[in-house]
Design an enzyme around this catalytic site. Structure first.
Site, PDB file in Angstrom:
ATOM      1  CG  ASP A 111      39.092  30.925  40.989  1.00 36.94           C
ATOM      2  OD1 ASP A 111      39.349  29.918  40.298  1.00 36.94           O
ATOM      3  OD2 ASP A 111      39.903  31.413  41.806  1.00 36.94           O
TER       4      ASP A 111
ATOM      5  CE  LYS B  62      41.015  24.416  37.888  1.00 35.69           C
ATOM      6  NZ  LYS B  62      41.161  25.780  38.429  1.00 35.69           N
TER       7      LYS B  62
ATOM      8  CD  GLU C 239      42.203  28.986  36.975  1.00 35.78           C
ATOM      9  OE1 GLU C 239      43.416  28.846  37.235  1.00 35.78           O
ATOM     10  OE2 GLU C 239      41.355  28.090  37.175  1.00 35.78           O
TER      11      GLU C 239
ATOM     12  CG  ASP D 245      46.840  31.358  38.555  1.00 37.90           C
ATOM     13  OD1 ASP D 245      46.879  30.904  39.716  1.00 37.90           O
ATOM     14  OD2 ASP D 245      45.793  31.417  37.889  1.00 37.90           O
TER      15      ASP D 245
END
Length: 593
Positions: free
Chosen positions: A8, A70, A147, A169
């Site tokens: 992850d 990211k 994810e 999420d």
């Protein structure tokens, strides 16, 4: 066959997992932590730090520390440090390499294969950038998985009852919501939606602004102009946010935060949960649109959901949990770890791709994911003509016939877009494909078949064929943000070179430490037993000790070569040989006492 790890790769923290004994197990890093901060730093001496070590020194090295990269994946963002320019893939690769090394240390064997997760709402370029980062880190990326889907996979193995679930999420930098159906060994994503620029970082930033504003009001000092102070402020903001998930107020104390007219001043304030909710209310509200969109695209009402899973550290915020309850009418489930379940799901996916799977209940698991955004082509008038609809089940294979708009065209440019807006300019350019060698004809006569293939990673490739001649044409993606193969290979070489330099530096520091200990030992032995040595032997030992001491004093770790290291090792061997007698005498004198 070697194990496949699941990673992850998060905005704030990253996590790595592997299936052992039929169970997805979190791999701790070299400091025993179950998650690793996604922070990379470069010291003045050229050393690269990743994880907690990088985060701890950020306040005193702000300009050479990179976090939350990211959010820049798949863009032309770059940062220059120490005269070298880095893109998001290269920085992310440093975090991935650290996770890989931790996995190898834990498993006691080389690791090359991995499944890496990305936000469901990542577009084609962002997914390819993540895959490129994995390659630079020396990983064979077997699959890119969304994810929320990964979290559902971790949940679904132990909850076999057929049901529709929502995965909400909210991580450090991105927000995704997916509607997923689980049953009969099939985990099918019905719909997904999200926001790639909404996450814990945004909640932190609201606290930062409030802190700076309050400090300006009370102490008349602008903290935003002090890079080192702002690192401390951001750390304090994040900590306050976490405290407010369990407490009604958080005390924020930062002594000696700056100087006003030459006098040190301290930051001391209290943030209540009510004030925090006020500062971030609009951020929480922004999650409502994607939730309603995902439910609508899936064709179900919230009342039909069997479970709501909260994923990502930011879902610990009480206001976020309350918003989920309002939107779904149910209490969110807390039987999965929001920080670890995504990595665990990736490990499970990796294990099912491995011929030697050890999962006892993974037989026949079928994972059906979807493409998060529609694909379109720009047509006459700047219109985005939809080709592949969002939430189409992967993999996708779709062909459509196009023609020319001008008279006697011999080539045509196809502008491929990703997004939901009706006009091309409002969507994201994925690539521009040029087909040459078309037979000259009147406008509208040539028939050009363009085929879109989206693989299980959600990555798009394109082929084209002139139907009249039957000749297939190759098409190259020209999006500027994508790394070329040459750039990727150079980045791989740079990463390997750094790994070699890092290994050399560790060996060097260990040798210098051993050399200093030897000098100290000999010096103490001479002081204790030197009178029992004859003059020549004592002089020889002293000369050898002095020679090694000089080499140590001249040593500059960031500038030393293999030859310098070899010289120190040789001097150590000489001193060890000449000092055996004096050390023996000194030790015996100690025993006699």
């Amino acid at each position: 066959m070697s194990k496949v790890i699941g990673i992850d790769l998060g905005t704030t923290n990253s996590c790595v997992s592997v299936v052992e004994g039929g169970v997805a197990t979190i791999i701790p890093n070299d400091k025993g932590e179950r998650t690793t901060p996604s922070v990379v730093a470069f010291t003045d001496s050229g050393e690269r730090l990743v994880g907690s070590a990088a985060r701890r020194q950020a306040a005193v090295n702000a300009s050479r520390t990179v976090a939350s990269v990211k959010r820049h994946m798949g863009t032309d963002w770059r940062t220059e440090i120490g005269g070298k320019s880095y893109n998001p893939q290269e920085i992310s690769a440093m975090s991935l390499r650290k996770l890989r090394q931790d996995a190898e240390a834990y498993l006691g064997e080389p690791v090359t294969d991995a499944v890496i997760t990305v936000p469901a709402y990542f577009n084609d370029i962002q997914r390819q950038a993540t895959k490129d980062a994995g390659r630079i880190a020396g990983l064979n990326v077997k699959r890119i998985i969304n994810e929320p889907t990964s979290a559902a996979l971790a949940y679904g193995l132990n909850n076999g009852a057929a049901q529709k679930i929502m995965v909400y999420d909210l991580g450090g930098g991105t927000f995704d919501v997916s509607i997923i159906e689980i049953g009969d060994g099939v985990i099918e994503v019905l719909a997904t939606s999200g926001d790639n620029h909404l996450g814990g970082d945004d909640f932190d930033e609201r606290i930062v602004r409030w802190m700076c504003g309050e400090f300006m009001r009370t102490d008349r000092a602008d903290l935003t102009r002090d890079a080192a102070a702002m690192v401390r402020v951001r750390e304090a903001a994040e900590q306050a946010k976490k405290e407010l998930s369990n407490s009604e107020m958080a005390a924020i104390n930062l002594p000696f935060i700056t100087q006003v007219n030459g006098t040190p001043v301290h930051l001391d304030m209290t943030l209540t949960r009510a004030k925090f909710n006020e500062l971030t209310r609009d951020l929480v509200e922004r999650t409502e649109g994607p939730v309603r969109s995902a439910l609508s695209d899936a064709g179900i009402a919230a009342s039909e959901l069997g479970r709501v899973l909260l994923v990502g550290g930011s879902t610990r915020i009480p206001a976020v949990q309350e918003k989920v309850r309002q939107l779904t009418g149910m209490q969110p489930s807390k039987n999965i770890n929001p920080d670890e379940c995504v990595a665990q799901g990736a490990a499970i996916q990796g294990d099912t791709l491995n011929e030697t799977t050890t999962l006892t209940n993974s037989t026949g698991i079928l994972l059906l994911d979807v493409t998060p955004l529609s694909l379109a082509i720009e047509t006459v008038g700047g219109v985005a003509t939809r080709v592949v609809e969002r939430n189409s089940t992967l993999p996708v294979h779709y062909s459509q016939v196009f023609t020319t708009a001008g008279m006697f065209q011999s080539s045509v440019e196809i502008h491929v877009l990703q997004g939901e807006r009706p006009m091309a300019r409002d969507n994201k350019t994925i690539g521009k494909f040029k087909l040459k060698g078309i037979k000259r004809a009147m406008a509208g006569v040539p028939k050009i078949e363009v085929t879109f293939d989206i693989d299980v990673n959600g990555i798009l490739t394109v082929s084209a064929r002139d139907q009249e001649t039957g000749a297939a044409q190759s098409i190259t993606i020209t999006a500027n943000e994508k790394m070329s193969e040459a750039e990727i290979q150079q980045a791989i070489r740079d990463a390997e070179q750094y790994a070699a330099q890092d290994s050399f530096r560790r060996g060097l520091m260990q040798t210098l430490n051993d050399a200093q200990m030897l000098v100290n030992q000999v010096s103490m032995a001479l002081g204790k037993a030197g009178k029992q040595l004859d003059k020549d032997e004592k002089k020889r030992v002293k000369d050898d000790e002095s020679a090694l001491r000089k080499l140590i004093s001249r040593a500059k770790p960031d500038k030393m070569s293999e030859q310098d290291l070899s010289d120190i090792k040789a001097a150590m061997e000489v001193l060890r040989g000449s000092s055996v007698h004096v050390i023996h005498l000194a030790n015996n004198m100690g025993d006699a006492q």
